[in-house]
Design a protein around this motif. Structure first.
Motif, PDB file in Angstrom:
ATOM      1  N   ASP A   1      12.740   5.557  -1.220  1.00 32.04           N
ATOM      2  CA  ASP A   1      11.432   5.013  -0.869  1.00 32.04           C
ATOM      3  C   ASP A   1      11.176   3.795  -1.752  1.00 32.04           C
ATOM      4  OD1 ASP A   1      11.329   7.263   0.700  1.00 32.04           O
ATOM      5  OD2 ASP A   1       9.999   8.381  -0.661  1.00 32.04           O
ATOM      6  N   TYR A   2      10.888   2.661  -1.118  1.00 30.09           N
ATOM      7  CA  TYR A   2      10.661   1.431  -1.881  1.00 30.09           C
ATOM      8  C   TYR A   2       9.390   0.750  -1.405  1.00 30.09           C
ATOM      9  CZ  TYR A   2      12.001  -1.680   1.954  1.00 30.09           C
ATOM     10  OH  TYR A   2      12.035  -2.370   3.147  1.00 30.09           O
TER      11      TYR A   2
ATOM     12  N   ASP B   1       0.808  -1.217   0.000  1.00 29.00           N
ATOM     13  CA  ASP B   1       0.000   0.000   0.000  1.00 29.00           C
ATOM     14  C   ASP B   1       0.841   1.266   0.000  1.00 29.00           C
ATOM     15  OD1 ASP B   1      -2.224  -1.645   0.050  1.00 29.00           O
ATOM     16  OD2 ASP B   1      -2.323  -1.650   2.252  1.00 29.00           O
ATOM     17  N   SER B   2       1.743   1.391   0.938  1.00 30.79           N
ATOM     18  CA  SER B   2       2.550   2.610   1.062  1.00 30.79           C
ATOM     19  C   SER B   2       4.020   2.235   1.130  1.00 30.79           C
ATOM     20  CB  SER B   2       2.144   3.391   2.312  1.00 30.79           C
ATOM     21  OG  SER B   2       2.307   2.591   3.471  1.00 30.79           O
ATOM     22  N   PRO B   3       4.893   3.064   0.584  1.00 35.10           N
ATOM     23  CA  PRO B   3       6.329   2.730   0.581  1.00 35.10           C
ATOM     24  C   PRO B   3       6.967   2.915   1.950  1.00 35.10           C
ATOM     25  CG  PRO B   3       5.991   4.884  -0.393  1.00 35.10           C
ATOM     26  CD  PRO B   3       4.624   4.340  -0.112  1.00 35.10           C
ATOM     27  N   ILE B   4       8.075   2.223   2.172  1.00 37.67           N
ATOM     28  CA  ILE B   4       8.908   2.424   3.348  1.00 37.67           C
ATOM     29  C   ILE B   4       9.909   3.524   3.026  1.00 37.67           C
ATOM     30  CG2 ILE B   4      10.639   1.386   4.862  1.00 37.67           C
ATOM     31  CD1 ILE B   4       9.220  -1.223   4.658  1.00 37.67           C
ATOM     32  N   GLN B   5       9.911   4.571   3.814  1.00 35.82           N
ATOM     33  CA  GLN B   5      10.729   5.750   3.546  1.00 35.82           C
ATOM     34  C   GLN B   5      12.054   5.659   4.303  1.00 35.82           C
ATOM     35  OE1 GLN B   5       7.958   8.880   4.677  1.00 35.82           O
ATOM     36  NE2 GLN B   5       7.333   9.147   2.551  1.00 35.82           N
ATOM     37  N   CYS B   6      13.141   5.812   3.569  1.00 40.57           N
ATOM     38  CA  CYS B   6      14.487   5.736   4.129  1.00 40.57           C
ATOM     39  C   CYS B   6      15.322   6.886   3.574  1.00 40.57           C
ATOM     40  CB  CYS B   6      15.153   4.396   3.778  1.00 40.57           C
ATOM     41  SG  CYS B   6      14.124   2.928   4.031  1.00 40.57           S
ATOM     42  N   PHE B   7      16.524   7.009   4.081  1.00 36.73           N
ATOM     43  CA  PHE B   7      17.472   7.967   3.517  1.00 36.73           C
ATOM     44  C   PHE B   7      18.880   7.382   3.571  1.00 36.73           C
ATOM     45  CE2 PHE B   7      17.403   9.084   7.994  1.00 36.73           C
ATOM     46  CZ  PHE B   7      18.725   9.358   8.302  1.00 36.73           C
ATOM     47  N   ILE B   8      19.709   7.839   2.647  1.00 38.95           N
ATOM     48  CA  ILE B   8      21.084   7.353   2.498  1.00 38.95           C
ATOM     49  C   ILE B   8      22.038   8.502   2.783  1.00 38.95           C
ATOM     50  CG2 ILE B   8      22.778   6.368   0.897  1.00 38.95           C
ATOM     51  CD1 ILE B   8      20.453   5.095  -0.622  1.00 38.95           C
ATOM     52  N   ARG B   9      23.053   8.223   3.585  1.00 32.15           N
ATOM     53  CA  ARG B   9      24.087   9.206   3.885  1.00 32.15           C
ATOM     54  C   ARG B   9      25.403   8.730   3.251  1.00 32.15           C
ATOM     55  NH1 ARG B   9      24.337  13.155   7.725  1.00 32.15           N
ATOM     56  NH2 ARG B   9      22.433  12.325   8.689  1.00 32.15           N
TER      57      ARG B   9
ATOM     58  N   VAL C   1       4.928   3.814  -8.667  1.00 33.60           N
ATOM     59  CA  VAL C   1       6.365   3.952  -8.488  1.00 33.60           C
ATOM     60  C   VAL C   1       6.829   2.919  -7.459  1.00 33.60           C
ATOM     61  CG1 VAL C   1       8.238   5.481  -7.761  1.00 33.60           C
ATOM     62  CG2 VAL C   1       6.314   6.391  -9.077  1.00 33.60           C
ATOM     63  N   ILE C   2       7.683   1.996  -7.888  1.00 32.65           N
ATOM     64  CA  ILE C   2       8.166   0.930  -7.014  1.00 32.65           C
ATOM     65  C   ILE C   2       9.385   1.378  -6.220  1.00 32.65           C
ATOM     66  CG2 ILE C   2       9.103  -1.422  -7.001  1.00 32.65           C
ATOM     67  CD1 ILE C   2       7.406  -2.023  -9.427  1.00 32.65           C
ATOM     68  N   LEU C   3      10.242   2.168  -6.826  1.00 37.84           N
ATOM     69  CA  LEU C   3      11.436   2.668  -6.149  1.00 37.84           C
ATOM     70  C   LEU C   3      11.668   4.113  -6.554  1.00 37.84           C
ATOM     71  CD1 LEU C   3      14.018   2.364  -4.451  1.00 37.84           C
ATOM     72  CD2 LEU C   3      15.147   1.411  -6.480  1.00 37.84           C
ATOM     73  N   GLN C   4      11.931   4.951  -5.555  1.00 33.64           N
ATOM     74  CA  GLN C   4      12.179   6.366  -5.784  1.00 33.64           C
ATOM     75  C   GLN C   4      13.450   6.764  -5.044  1.00 33.64           C
ATOM     76  OE1 GLN C   4       8.921   9.479  -5.636  1.00 33.64           O
ATOM     77  NE2 GLN C   4       9.945   9.988  -3.727  1.00 33.64           N
ATOM     78  N   PHE C   5      14.319   7.498  -5.742  1.00 29.06           N
ATOM     79  CA  PHE C   5      15.608   7.890  -5.182  1.00 29.06           C
ATOM     80  C   PHE C   5      15.930   9.302  -5.637  1.00 29.06           C
ATOM     81  CE2 PHE C   5      20.239   8.246  -5.833  1.00 29.06           C
ATOM     82  CZ  PHE C   5      20.688   8.027  -4.543  1.00 29.06           C
TER      83      PHE C   5
END
Length: 410
Positions: free
Chosen positions: A385-386, A126-134, A370-374
């Protein structure tokens, strides 16, 4: 209700229970467990790893009581770092581990990341898991965190995966680990790697975990190495399974525009995004034996199986393509709707959608999803977000390919 108060209400009738509890927590670190490298919930040696707990009252609690306590704990602690208490329950003993496995669902079902195996399982639908990369330029290290933005404190951001890029003469390897600083391929924290060719136009995602469908090609450099019968190998060699291939289109004419990429997920069939379709979901980390790992015919069997799967149109691997941006006349740049998750223009920004044939039974809503967003939000800070059918490991590896230099693709 907090985790400790639950046990005080159920078992803390007198002072006799305090001493065994203190001994158990001090020996196994239940209260201070490192949730970044928590033990797998299905370890085959769990019955022999905790002898004290099997003899203590904690291993003999009624299953109904454990189900109630762990169930309430799992429902209340939905964010990190509070969710490490759920991981601590699975680390007490075998009986606790089995009940925790029964209660905790996969990310596809609950949308939460709990155990290390959750990083190899598909994300929610339903909703993507939101992450961030450093990114750390000095050490060529990339760390993936769970969180809405890096503005949160370090304790509130859960480290999921880390990667380090190693350049070689004709290729570049990016090693992916479950911990922040251990990138050895012989370590238990090794998750996989991303390998590129010399031009940076093609990348291969290798997973140390064999996929449930056995559709990936097993490849490891140590398979031909012979061991003397008088010597004992310190540990089984690491197997790398090719689970995905990323291709960037060559820009021979050097025209201006965004990158064009295609990603083939060999372990996920295109039927997974159909109505009622399912993606392969691993449930345990596999342990390899010496005989199985050093069998030179295993690679040939995997390749022949992959060939037979590729000939079956119903099990054709899922192919992802980057969503085409539009040219903005006023801003004089290419634009995509990242819904506020990307704020800095960069050639690395992309959105991946399914690339399907019109004859296939794929709903239009699934084709546009959108399956993957970067994308970039600051200096060396990027969002990721995937969602289903990609896992966190696959999504992270795909995003890592965008960092590599591509002189013939731009």
């Amino acid at each position: 209700m907090q985790f400790k108060s639950m046990f005080r209400d159920s078992k803390g009738r007198n002072g006799k229970d305090k001493k065994p509890k203190q001994q158990t927590e001090n020996k196994f670190g239940v209260g201070n467990i490192n949730y970044r490298s928590a033990p797998d919930e299905s370890s085959s040696s769990s019955s022999s790893s905790y002898p004290l707990c099997h003899e203590s009252m904690w291993a003999n609690l009624p299953p109904e009581l454990l189900l109630d306590i762990i169930g309430r704990l799992e429902a209340n602690e939905t964010t990190w770092p509070a969710r490490k208490a759920v991981v601590a329950c699975a680390s007490v003993c075998k009986s606790w581990r089995e009940i925790t496995k029964e209660i905790v669902k996969t990310p596809e079902e609950c949308g939460l990341l709990t155990f290390p195996m959750s990083l190899k399982q598909p994300g929610p639908r339903d909703s993507p898991i939101q992450c961030f990369i450093r990114r750390e330029r000095a050490t060529s290290t990339y760390r993936l965190y769970l969180g809405l933005s890096p503005a949160l404190s370090v304790e509130a951001s859960k480290l999921l995966l880390a990667a380090r890029r190693i350049k070689k003469a004709t290729k570049t390897d990016t090693l992916i680990s479950f911990t922040a600083n251990d990138f050895s391929q012989t370590s238990d924290n090794y998750a996989g790697r991303l390998r590129s060719n010399f031009f940076g136009s093609k990348f291969y995602i290798h997973d140390c975990q064999p996929p449930p469908s056995n559709s990936a090609t097993q490849s490891h450099a140590w398979s031909w190495k012979r061991i003397s019968s008088k010597k004992v190998a310190p540990r089984p060699p690491i197997c790398n399974y090719n689970v995905a291939t990323i291709s960037y289109e060559l820009n021979v004419l050097r025209t201006r525009g965004p990158r064009r990429m295609n990603c083939t997920i060999h372990t996920v069939p295109v039927s997974a995004i159909e109505e009622g379709g399912t993606a392969p979901t691993p449930s345990t980390f596999s342990s390899y034996g010496i005989d199985e790992t050093f069998d030179t015919s295993s690679t040939n069997r995997a390749e022949s199986k992959e060939s037979s799967i590729g000939n079956n149109t119903s099990n054709r691997p899922l192919v992802l393509k980057n969503k085409s941006p539009r040219w903005h006349e006023q801003l004089q740049c290419w634009c995509l709707n990242f819904r506020g998750r990307v704020t800095v223009a960069s050639v690395k920004n992309f959105q991946l959608v399914a690339d399907v044939d019109p004859s296939e039974n794929i709903p239009e809503t699934e084709q546009e999803k959108v399956i993957l967003q970067f994308g970039k939000i600051g200096k060396d800070i990027f969002t990721m977000d995937y969602r289903y059918p990609l896992s966190a490991f696959q999504a992270f590896a795909i995003c890592l390919s965008s960092f590599d230099t591509k002189p013939v693709c731009e």
